[in-house]
Design an enzyme around this catalytic site. Structure first.
Site, PDB file in Angstrom:
ATOM      1  CB  SER A 126      -1.019  -0.151   1.074  1.00  0.00           C
ATOM      2  OG  SER A 126      -1.482   1.232   1.584  1.00  0.00           O
ATOM      3  CE1 TYR A 151      -4.116  -2.709   5.412  1.00  0.00           C
ATOM      4  CE2 TYR A 151      -3.693  -0.385   5.460  1.00  0.00           C
ATOM      5  CZ  TYR A 151      -3.778  -1.651   4.737  1.00  0.00           C
ATOM      6  OH  TYR A 151      -3.693  -1.646   3.303  1.00  0.00           O
ATOM      7  CE  LYS A 155      -1.434  -4.515   3.383  1.00  0.00           C
ATOM      8  NZ  LYS A 155      -1.614  -5.993   2.815  1.00  0.00           N
TER       9      LYS A 155
HETATM   10  N1  UFG Z   1     -12.861  10.915   3.168  1.00  0.00           N
HETATM   11  C1  UFG Z   1     -14.156  11.526   3.589  1.00  0.00           C
HETATM   12  N2  UFG Z   1     -15.026  11.220   4.043  1.00  0.00           N
HETATM   13  C2  UFG Z   1     -15.314   9.857   4.269  1.00  0.00           C
HETATM   14  C3  UFG Z   1     -14.197   8.936   4.036  1.00  0.00           C
HETATM   15  C4  UFG Z   1     -13.107   9.519   3.315  1.00  0.00           C
HETATM   16  O1  UFG Z   1     -13.709  13.012   3.267  1.00  0.00           O
HETATM   17  O2  UFG Z   1     -16.491   9.631   4.516  1.00  0.00           O
HETATM   18  C5  UFG Z   1     -11.579  11.411   2.539  1.00  0.00           C
HETATM   19  C6  UFG Z   1     -10.387  11.402   3.484  1.00  0.00           C
HETATM   20  O3  UFG Z   1     -10.316  12.048   4.576  1.00  0.00           O
HETATM   21  C7  UFG Z   1      -9.271  11.136   2.654  1.00  0.00           C
HETATM   22  C8  UFG Z   1      -9.996  10.558   1.290  1.00  0.00           C
HETATM   23  O4  UFG Z   1     -11.326  10.850   1.661  1.00  0.00           O
HETATM   24  O5  UFG Z   1      -8.795  12.301   2.347  1.00  0.00           O
HETATM   25  C9  UFG Z   1      -9.694   9.243   1.033  1.00  0.00           C
HETATM   26  O6  UFG Z   1     -10.010   8.332   2.147  1.00  0.00           O
HETATM   27  P1  UFG Z   1     -10.094   6.827   2.092  1.00  0.00           P
HETATM   28  O7  UFG Z   1     -10.699   6.253   3.533  1.00  0.00           O
HETATM   29  O8  UFG Z   1     -11.038   6.401   1.034  1.00  0.00           O
HETATM   30  O9  UFG Z   1      -8.796   6.301   1.513  1.00  0.00           O
HETATM   31  P2  UFG Z   1      -7.603   6.340   2.409  1.00  0.00           P
HETATM   32  O10 UFG Z   1      -6.627   7.106   1.354  1.00  0.00           O
HETATM   33  O11 UFG Z   1      -7.373   7.343   3.693  1.00  0.00           O
HETATM   34  O12 UFG Z   1      -6.944   5.097   2.749  1.00  0.00           O
HETATM   35  C10 UFG Z   1      -6.514   4.496   1.874  1.00  0.00           C
HETATM   36  C11 UFG Z   1      -6.765   2.665   2.054  1.00  0.00           C
HETATM   37  C12 UFG Z   1      -6.132   2.531   3.442  1.00  0.00           C
HETATM   38  C13 UFG Z   1      -4.710   2.512   3.431  1.00  0.00           C
HETATM   39  C14 UFG Z   1      -4.561   4.171   3.346  1.00  0.00           C
HETATM   40  C15 UFG Z   1      -3.163   4.955   3.293  1.00  0.00           C
HETATM   41  O13 UFG Z   1      -8.066   2.515   1.990  1.00  0.00           O
HETATM   42  O14 UFG Z   1      -6.208   0.942   3.395  1.00  0.00           O
HETATM   43  O15 UFG Z   1      -4.989   4.510   1.767  1.00  0.00           O
HETATM   44  O16 UFG Z   1      -2.345   3.912   2.207  1.00  0.00           O
HETATM   45  F1  UFG Z   1      -4.106   2.464   4.680  1.00  0.00           F
END
Ligand code: UFG
Length: 346
Positions: A126, A151, A155
């Site tokens: 990741s 988590y 990785k």
């Molecule tokens: N976000 C919102 N509202 C929500 C959900 C997410 O504004 O309800 C925003 C988050 O703050 C972030 C973006 O949308 O800015 C993406 O969020 P995600 O949760 O979809 O994805 P992330 O980048 O946080 O997480 C992903 C993977 C994880 C991994 C992480 C870091 O899902 O498994 O990248 O690599 F750990």
């Protein structure tokens, strides 16, 4: 026909990869414990490819069963290892579950492959390993930063376990693929993402809000140092991610890899802010999304998008779909699973 084991092959990325492997003529054996998937995913795979992969329901924490499996399937040419837990919050609550599922199982798999001799292994890593990278886009040479969660740590340590094992086992060849943000569904809408409970990720939360299952999307923070104040990510269509696995596997099978442990970013190279993702939803669906700006979410990095030139050049692979393509497939999938009677997409 080469036989490939896909662990976690009924999950989101796993099932799309099984489809691409079968499309390329591989024989696929799936192991899944169905902890975050259902057996009916196989029917979707059959709908798309006309072929039913072999399936064994198994929890890979059962070392005896893993050994017995490899003894029975001694003709396996490669393993794509998706089976793992992936909820950041849950990993903070229950770290030992994550270390057992994501690292204990990895060790068992590698022990079998080392025993077997010549073997090829693809690992789901990741972009979380980069934390908040200092430079954008992020190349594979960017330093790995201290993990924010158990988590994320699984990785990082997972990559180290594989690298160290490859170092002393020249007959083992491995590739770690660092995913940015996989989204979307197969364009046939026969398979897609099936998040259990309230989604933590942005895309399923958006489509579930659009369909009326959730009232409102919370945008976590609009005061980040980005052009519109919301966080930036690299959203990549899951079918593109799946195709990269096939390209990586073929590299190992052909033996064109330069070393027996390699790492590649899987992204599009384009960063999109949360508000841009919402705009994409509204553009693709013609619907307004109900959202409000909320406080920041702990642990979010400001921005992360990939430099994909290594994968483009070395794997001969490039993400082909746009954010809007991926959004459309995610929306078609959401409509199909929530309102099947209204599904008009074909
Ligand atoms: N976000 C919102 N509202 C929500 C959900 C997410 O504004 O309800 C925003 C988050 O703050 C972030 C973006 O949308 O800015 C993406 O969020 P995600 O949760 O979809 O994805 P992330 O980048 O946080 O997480 C992903 C993977 C994880 C991994 C992480 C870091 O899902 O498994 O990248 O690599 F750990």
């Amino acid at each position: 026909m080469k036989k490939i084991l896909v662990t976690g092959g009924l999950g989101f990325i796993g099932s799309h990869t099984v489809v691409e492997l079968q499309n390329e003529g591989f024989e696929v054996v799936v192991i899944d414990n169905l902890s975050n998937s259902t057996e009916s995913v196989i029917d979707g795979i059959v709908t798309i490819t006309g072929k039913r992969p072999l399936f064994e329901k198994m929890d890979l924490r059962d070392k005896d069963k893993v050994q017995a499996f490899f003894a029975k399937h001694s003709d396996i040419s490669g393993v794509i290892h998706f089976a793992a837990s992936k909820a950041v919050g849950e990993s903070v609550e229950n770290p030992l579950l994550y270390y057992e599922n994501n690292l204990g199982v990895l060790v068992y798999m590698l022990q079998e492959l080392v025993k077997k001799g010549n073997s090829n292994f693809i690992f789901s890593s990741s972009c979380t390993v980069y934390g908040q990278a200092d430079e954008m886009p992020i190349t594979e040479d960017a330093p790995v930063k201290a993990a924010e969660s158990p988590y994320g740590n699984t990785k990082q340590v997972g990559e180290e376990i594989i690298r160290d094992t490859c170092n002393v086992n020249p007959h083992l060849a491995a590739i770690a693929l660092r995913y940015f943000n996989p989204i979307g569904a197969h364009p046939s809408v026969a398979i897609g993402e099936l998040p259990i409970g309230v989604p933590q990720n942005l895309l399923p939360y958006i489509t579930q809000t659009g369909i009326g299952l959730r009232e409102q999307l919370s945008v976590f923070g609009d005061d980040y140092p980005t052009p519109d104040g919301t966080c930036i990510r690299d959203y990549i269509h899951v079918v593109d991610v799946a195709k990269a696995h096939v390209a990586a596997l073929q590299r190992l099978i052909k033996g064109t890899n330069e070393s027996n442990y390699e790492v590649f970013n899987l992204g599009t190279g384009t960063g999109s802010s949360v508000l841009e993702v919402i705009q994409s939803f509204e553009r693709v669906t013609g619907e307004k999304l109900n959202y409000r700006i909320s406080p920041r979410r702990a642990g979010d990095v400001i921005q992360a998008y990939a430099d994909t030139s290594k994968a483009n050049k070395v794997l001969g692979w490039k993400a082909e779909s746009t954010l809007d393509d991926a959004m459309k497939s995610a929306w078609d999938w959401e409509r199909k699973i929530r309102k099947p009677e209204e599904n008009t997409t074909a």
